[in-house]
Write an enzyme that holds these catalytic residues in place. Sequence first.
Site, PDB file in Angstrom:
ATOM      1  N   LYS A  25      -9.261 -37.400   1.387  1.00  0.00           N
ATOM      2  CA  LYS A  25      -7.903 -37.512   1.917  1.00  0.00           C
ATOM      3  C   LYS A  25      -7.815 -37.206   3.406  1.00  0.00           C
ATOM      4  CE  LYS A  25      -5.512 -36.435  -2.428  1.00  0.00           C
ATOM      5  NZ  LYS A  25      -6.653 -36.017  -3.257  1.00  0.00           N
TER       6      LYS A  25
ATOM      7  N   GLU B 289      -0.545 -23.531  -5.756  1.00  0.00           N
ATOM      8  CA  GLU B 289      -0.522 -24.269  -7.026  1.00  0.00           C
ATOM      9  C   GLU B 289      -0.923 -23.371  -8.196  1.00  0.00           C
ATOM     10  OE1 GLU B 289      -2.813 -27.865  -6.780  1.00  0.00           O
ATOM     11  OE2 GLU B 289      -1.247 -28.908  -5.684  1.00  0.00           O
TER      12      GLU B 289
END
Length: 755
Positions: A539, A384
Amino acid sequence: MRNVYKLENDWFFTKEPQDQVPAAPGQNWEAVTLPHCWNRYDGQDGGADFYRGKCWYVKNLKLPVLKPGTRIYAEFLAAASSCEVYVNGQKAATHEGGYSIFRADITSYLKDTDNVLSVMVNNQHQDQIYPQMADFTFYGGLYRGVNLIFVPETHFDLDYHGSQGVTVSSEITGDKQAKLTLHAYVKNAKETDQVLFTIYDQEKNIVGSITRPAAEDTFAEVLLMDLHLWQGVEDPYLYTVEAILSRHNEVLDEMQVRHGFRSFYVDPQKGFYLNGILTPLRGVSRHQDRLDIGYALTYKEHLEDAQLIKELGANTIRLAHYQHSQDFYNICDEMGFILWAEIPFISSMNPLPEAHQNCISQMTELINQNYNHSSICFWGISNEITIGESNPQLVKNLKELNALAHKLDPSRLTTMAQVSNLPMEDEQNQITDVLSYNHYFGWYQGELTDNEKWLDAFHAMHPDRALGISEYGCEGIITYHNDAPKAGDYSEEYQALYHEHMAKIIDERPWLWATHIWNMFDFGCDARDEGGVAGRNNKGLMTLDRKIKKDIFYLYQAYWSKAPVLHICSKRYAKRTQDMISVKVYSNQPEVELYVDGVFVEKKPGSHVFVFENVALKDGFTSITVKAGASSDTACFEKAAEPYAPYVLIEDESNTGVTNWFDNVDMTKAQPMTFNEGYFSIKDQMKVILKNDAASTVLVNAISSLMGMKLKKSMLAIMGSQTLEGLADKMPAKEGMNVDAIMSYINTELQKIAK
């Protein structure tokens, strides 16, 4: 001969500043053992305030009587994130990078009697050291331990980027036949010295050997036949190569390297092949921290993590976002996981040339230190890195890292993890051998169905590029439950719906070369405050303490595991107000039977997900049992008169940004900017803006609108000391918007707010 001593005990530690190199612990120093992590508590409790600074470790060294000519190395398995090593007050080594091995020959600094080892470790932000910014805690400490290594003057090289001094690689040349290439790098070799390579199979039988004169680079090739191939998790068969350095009739040094013979490639239209067998890579990403331990894991915890991933049925692991422990790589060799190993070039590039050199250094260390691990098939060069937009210098740096990886190791493929909003046609998508994207459609932005739309569109646009999913997931907190789950409610039920959708569309697209769930385990991110849980990213398929498997763990078991799987979902949603409920079951069996209070109700055929509708609940408690083959599972639900309040998260929406903040504002022309003292501006650090409610609202709305996703205030805290002005060249402007106009508008709004 080589001897290795672990320096685990009798260390002293302090966070207090030191005027000079400490020769002994002070009065208030803490006695610690290694591995040690000073952020094991404050790095996981939220507030973005975990301690970052210079800390000191001191230990007295009492050396044994050594053979004349012995060299003594101090080996640091990791020091986060920069380190200075002093022996008896003299600097012996420095290192920048918090995840890799480094060593120092400390022989010349030692005395015959007592010695003092003083180590400064610093996890402060430093412009030249990666990671610069990321969505996880930058824990500090000597968290993997320290060794002393004793070797004779002539030994396998310990000075080359923390590597082993022996490398082993192979090339499959025929049916069960391979050319084995061996290198031994010898320091101070004499003319009569020799290196004997011996190859053993897993049953410890000798299958080959070769002796070569010792040299700075001792090279040998051996052709082996009738090999047992390393077939990933199906059959992770390992050979052992023993390298013995000898002089006449004396062994000077020896090393052992385990090796799995395998070949692999990726077909953009079909997927990953291992030894010619199509092997879709389906697995998880892993961070290395644990509850109340931080980074200071021992072999026991690494082994447990790998065993849990194996139990899941995964065959691949993305080791995010940095070099992991040699213990874990060794375990993955043994268990057969296909690994993606990467450096912490993540989220934000610092334009300083020194920062790029740090990237090069960390990539060089990653590859040299892990070259011998057969489980590693992919080197990751970034993650990213275009959180904002791309720029020519970034592309140049990425290309250099990609070329470096190929130069250091031509036998493996390169990859990178792209941020979701990077355009499909971007030049970056042509840099590495294969690539993957991090997508969170259905959580941070968009709808669940946007995932398959995007994947199919990219695959159609780039049929010659092998595409994977490097991250996908959503938060699931086992406290929260909902009969009508939706994105953002943090319920275990929505997390289940999200992953049911993703597991299905992935299963329908075998051409995805690899998919990695984000994340196997919840992990520490001290800046976060999500779903009422501070300091965590939730998550994971399992909790940070590895104690609880969320429902989705069993969903992926149902898809991937060969062992029988049968699991009733939403067991923690135990108090129900309805007369009738739906009972969802995950299983890899062809049919499931339902029993209510011991009475058979229904048999249902299906695949992976089974739903029994309109199951009646009586007053009090009702027991639900499911059976499939020899497996069974039972849950108990209580009929409640009123909804149980703790099941529903009541969240302050003011901490969540909007995506339409720029609507009805002219974003084509920049306005003059003022910077009045005493008022906020784009020159202020993110962490300063976020401390003011009004200013943080401006910031969160602006970034959310720019990114096109509803971000929370806590998620921006990872940007810390960054300024909006400094991020201007990375701002992703929508069509019709001008970056200068955007920045001037944000600045105008901030200038209205007094500090």
